[in-house]
Design a protein around this motif. Sequence first.
Motif, PDB file in Angstrom:
ATOM      1  N   GLU A   1      -9.528  10.530 -61.712  1.00 25.96           N
ATOM      2  CA  GLU A   1      -8.616  11.559 -61.225  1.00 25.96           C
ATOM      3  C   GLU A   1      -7.781  10.994 -60.088  1.00 25.96           C
ATOM      4  OE1 GLU A   1      -8.598  16.266 -59.860  1.00 25.96           O
ATOM      5  OE2 GLU A   1     -10.481  15.242 -60.299  1.00 25.96           O
ATOM      6  N   LEU A   2      -6.463  11.192 -60.184  1.00 30.63           N
ATOM      7  CA  LEU A   2      -5.545  10.679 -59.174  1.00 30.63           C
ATOM      8  C   LEU A   2      -5.235  11.769 -58.153  1.00 30.63           C
ATOM      9  CD1 LEU A   2      -3.073   8.665 -61.422  1.00 30.63           C
ATOM     10  CD2 LEU A   2      -4.950   7.776 -60.033  1.00 30.63           C
ATOM     11  N   ALA A   3      -5.246  11.392 -56.896  1.00 28.29           N
ATOM     12  CA  ALA A   3      -4.922  12.329 -55.813  1.00 28.29           C
ATOM     13  C   ALA A   3      -3.446  12.238 -55.489  1.00 28.29           C
ATOM     14  CB  ALA A   3      -5.760  11.995 -54.580  1.00 28.29           C
ATOM     15  N   GLY A   4      -2.947  13.257 -54.792  1.00 27.06           N
ATOM     16  CA  GLY A   4      -1.588  13.214 -54.261  1.00 27.06           C
ATOM     17  C   GLY A   4      -0.634  14.184 -54.913  1.00 27.06           C
TER      18      GLY A   4
ATOM     19  N   ASN B   1       0.866  17.636 -56.065  1.00 26.02           N
ATOM     20  CA  ASN B   1       0.754  19.033 -55.656  1.00 26.02           C
ATOM     21  C   ASN B   1       1.008  20.001 -56.801  1.00 26.02           C
ATOM     22  OD1 ASN B   1       0.214  18.688 -52.823  1.00 26.02           O
ATOM     23  ND2 ASN B   1       2.321  18.025 -52.589  1.00 26.02           N
ATOM     24  N   ALA B   2       1.923  19.624 -57.690  1.00 28.38           N
ATOM     25  CA  ALA B   2       2.389  20.563 -58.699  1.00 28.38           C
ATOM     26  C   ALA B   2       1.785  20.337 -60.074  1.00 28.38           C
ATOM     27  CB  ALA B   2       3.917  20.494 -58.800  1.00 28.38           C
ATOM     28  N   SER B   3       1.052  19.257 -60.279  1.00 28.10           N
ATOM     29  CA  SER B   3       0.482  18.964 -61.586  1.00 28.10           C
ATOM     30  C   SER B   3      -1.037  19.068 -61.539  1.00 28.10           C
ATOM     31  CB  SER B   3       0.875  17.553 -62.051  1.00 28.10           C
ATOM     32  OG  SER B   3       2.259  17.455 -62.234  1.00 28.10           O
ATOM     33  N   GLU B   4      -1.600  19.755 -62.529  1.00 29.62           N
ATOM     34  CA  GLU B   4      -3.043  19.850 -62.630  1.00 29.62           C
ATOM     35  C   GLU B   4      -3.581  18.673 -63.445  1.00 29.62           C
ATOM     36  OE1 GLU B   4      -4.020  23.557 -64.330  1.00 29.62           O
ATOM     37  OE2 GLU B   4      -3.065  24.757 -62.765  1.00 29.62           O
ATOM     38  N   SER B   5      -4.806  18.256 -63.132  1.00 29.20           N
ATOM     39  CA  SER B   5      -5.507  17.273 -63.936  1.00 29.20           C
ATOM     40  C   SER B   5      -4.676  16.030 -64.194  1.00 29.20           C
ATOM     41  CB  SER B   5      -5.928  17.906 -65.277  1.00 29.20           C
ATOM     42  OG  SER B   5      -6.698  17.015 -66.036  1.00 29.20           O
ATOM     43  N   VAL B   6      -4.328  15.311 -63.121  1.00 35.56           N
ATOM     44  CA  VAL B   6      -3.613  14.045 -63.244  1.00 35.56           C
ATOM     45  C   VAL B   6      -4.662  12.940 -63.316  1.00 35.56           C
ATOM     46  CG1 VAL B   6      -1.905  12.508 -62.239  1.00 35.56           C
ATOM     47  CG2 VAL B   6      -1.698  14.976 -61.921  1.00 35.56           C
ATOM     48  N   LEU B   7      -4.724  12.244 -64.448  1.00 43.10           N
ATOM     49  CA  LEU B   7      -5.764  11.255 -64.676  1.00 43.10           C
ATOM     50  C   LEU B   7      -5.171   9.873 -64.923  1.00 43.10           C
ATOM     51  CD1 LEU B   7      -8.056  13.233 -67.158  1.00 43.10           C
ATOM     52  CD2 LEU B   7      -8.323  13.044 -64.681  1.00 43.10           C
ATOM     53  N   ARG B   8      -5.867   8.869 -64.416  1.00 42.81           N
ATOM     54  CA  ARG B   8      -5.569   7.492 -64.805  1.00 42.81           C
ATOM     55  C   ARG B   8      -6.598   7.065 -65.843  1.00 42.81           C
ATOM     56  NH1 ARG B   8      -5.645   1.799 -61.267  1.00 42.81           N
ATOM     57  NH2 ARG B   8      -5.140   0.461 -63.065  1.00 42.81           N
ATOM     58  N   VAL B   9      -6.118   6.609 -66.967  1.00 43.91           N
ATOM     59  CA  VAL B   9      -6.985   6.072 -68.018  1.00 43.91           C
ATOM     60  C   VAL B   9      -6.461   4.671 -68.334  1.00 43.91           C
ATOM     61  CG1 VAL B   9      -7.902   6.354 -70.336  1.00 43.91           C
ATOM     62  CG2 VAL B   9      -7.395   8.384 -68.955  1.00 43.91           C
ATOM     63  N   GLY B  10      -7.179   3.658 -67.880  1.00 43.27           N
ATOM     64  CA  GLY B  10      -6.711   2.289 -68.060  1.00 43.27           C
ATOM     65  C   GLY B  10      -5.392   2.075 -67.342  1.00 43.27           C
ATOM     66  N   ASP B  11      -4.388   1.649 -68.065  1.00 40.47           N
ATOM     67  CA  ASP B  11      -3.055   1.407 -67.494  1.00 40.47           C
ATOM     68  C   ASP B  11      -2.104   2.563 -67.768  1.00 40.47           C
ATOM     69  OD1 ASP B  11      -3.795  -1.088 -66.501  1.00 40.47           O
ATOM     70  OD2 ASP B  11      -3.328  -2.099 -68.391  1.00 40.47           O
ATOM     71  N   THR B  12      -2.662   3.765 -67.941  1.00 37.94           N
ATOM     72  CA  THR B  12      -1.838   4.926 -68.233  1.00 37.94           C
ATOM     73  C   THR B  12      -2.140   6.074 -67.276  1.00 37.94           C
ATOM     74  OG1 THR B  12      -3.388   6.013 -69.781  1.00 37.94           O
ATOM     75  CG2 THR B  12      -1.912   4.309 -70.680  1.00 37.94           C
ATOM     76  N   VAL B  13      -1.159   6.989 -67.153  1.00 38.04           N
ATOM     77  CA  VAL B  13      -1.338   8.247 -66.428  1.00 38.04           C
ATOM     78  C   VAL B  13      -1.215   9.371 -67.451  1.00 38.04           C
ATOM     79  CG1 VAL B  13      -0.388   9.806 -64.684  1.00 38.04           C
ATOM     80  CG2 VAL B  13      -0.432   7.346 -64.268  1.00 38.04           C
ATOM     81  N   ARG B  14      -2.118  10.346 -67.382  1.00 35.60           N
ATOM     82  CA  ARG B  14      -2.134  11.433 -68.349  1.00 35.60           C
ATOM     83  C   ARG B  14      -2.118  12.777 -67.626  1.00 35.60           C
ATOM     84  NH1 ARG B  14      -4.769   8.749 -73.577  1.00 35.60           N
ATOM     85  NH2 ARG B  14      -4.464   6.588 -72.901  1.00 35.60           N
ATOM     86  N   LYS B  15      -1.182  13.629 -68.051  1.00 38.04           N
ATOM     87  CA  LYS B  15      -0.990  14.935 -67.434  1.00 38.04           C
ATOM     88  C   LYS B  15      -0.842  15.984 -68.528  1.00 38.04           C
ATOM     89  CE  LYS B  15       1.694  13.186 -63.471  1.00 38.04           C
ATOM     90  NZ  LYS B  15       2.952  13.368 -62.712  1.00 38.04           N
ATOM     91  N   PRO B  16      -0.954  17.263 -68.162  1.00 35.74           N
ATOM     92  CA  PRO B  16      -0.721  18.303 -69.163  1.00 35.74           C
ATOM     93  C   PRO B  16       0.689  18.208 -69.749  1.00 35.74           C
ATOM     94  CG  PRO B  16      -1.792  19.223 -67.230  1.00 35.74           C
ATOM     95  CD  PRO B  16      -1.407  17.815 -66.870  1.00 35.74           C
ATOM     96  N   TRP B  17       0.798  18.492 -71.031  1.00 32.95           N
ATOM     97  CA  TRP B  17       2.099  18.496 -71.714  1.00 32.95           C
ATOM     98  C   TRP B  17       2.812  19.795 -71.369  1.00 32.95           C
ATOM     99  CZ3 TRP B  17       4.234  14.586 -74.573  1.00 32.95           C
ATOM    100  CH2 TRP B  17       5.388  14.887 -75.318  1.00 32.95           C
ATOM    101  N   LEU B  18       4.024  19.698 -70.826  1.00 28.06           N
ATOM    102  CA  LEU B  18       4.792  20.857 -70.385  1.00 28.06           C
ATOM    103  C   LEU B  18       5.971  21.118 -71.320  1.00 28.06           C
ATOM    104  CD1 LEU B  18       4.902  19.925 -66.589  1.00 28.06           C
ATOM    105  CD2 LEU B  18       3.232  21.379 -67.760  1.00 28.06           C
TER     106      LEU B  18
END
Length: 249
Positions: free
Chosen positions: A7-10, A12-29
């Motif tokens: 889980e990536l910190a920082g 404010n406006a996005s829920e569940s921001v994750l780093r998986v390997g060399d990628t960032v994954r967020k909810p699809w908007l």
Amino acid sequence: MNEEAEELAGGNASESVLRVGDTVRKPWLENSATVQKYLKALQVAGLDVPKPLGKDHAGRHVTEYVEGVAALDQLPLGQHDLLRVGRLIRQIHDASEGFELPDTTGWNVLLPAENPNLMCHNDLAPWNLIMGERWVFIDWDAAGPSTRLWDLAYAAQSFGGLFEGQPVPEAAARLRAVIDGYGADELLRIALPDTLAKRTAAMHELLKSSHETGFQPWADMYVNGHGVHWHAAAEYVLRNQDAWKRALT
């Protein structure tokens, strides 16, 4: 093999921001498909942006993870770095000229510009600039139609450190460096001081109105320090209009 999610910190406006390997994954908007196309267009134009990697098996928005440190942790930036920031923003704006503006029906356009005519990042701020071997703006989730002036005003105010408590001459010099790096013409420089005040006030109004209506995450941000911060910033930017005009023109 499944890679561990961090889980990536920082954010404010996005829920569940994750780093998986060399990628960032967020909810699809609502605008994620357009953001993917926009990033690809900028990449094709030669800009260094996070690589758009589509949607994963869980339906999440996937982009490249960019190594480095946030400009937010390096503030205040020196003149050389601020000039580079201005140039980078100009490159983004110029490369965006050929991108067709999307239909924003159903989107949450938080701080719309008057008469939008350019696809913009809409949050070009120190918390979204990664500095290292590469200088890359991240977090394009708010991308949408805007204008050079509206997008640049927010970036210049945040990178210039036009916030309550900052010595005005120093803030004005930083503002000038960003705008010089951008290569702004006379019309843009004349329009910027007033737009700086409007854009900063609009940010406070978004937080205030969200608190009144319960619109998250802005409602919680308003009472967690952001409301006080942006109210003071709006007054500071408005109070020192003459200093910004002198610095820019």
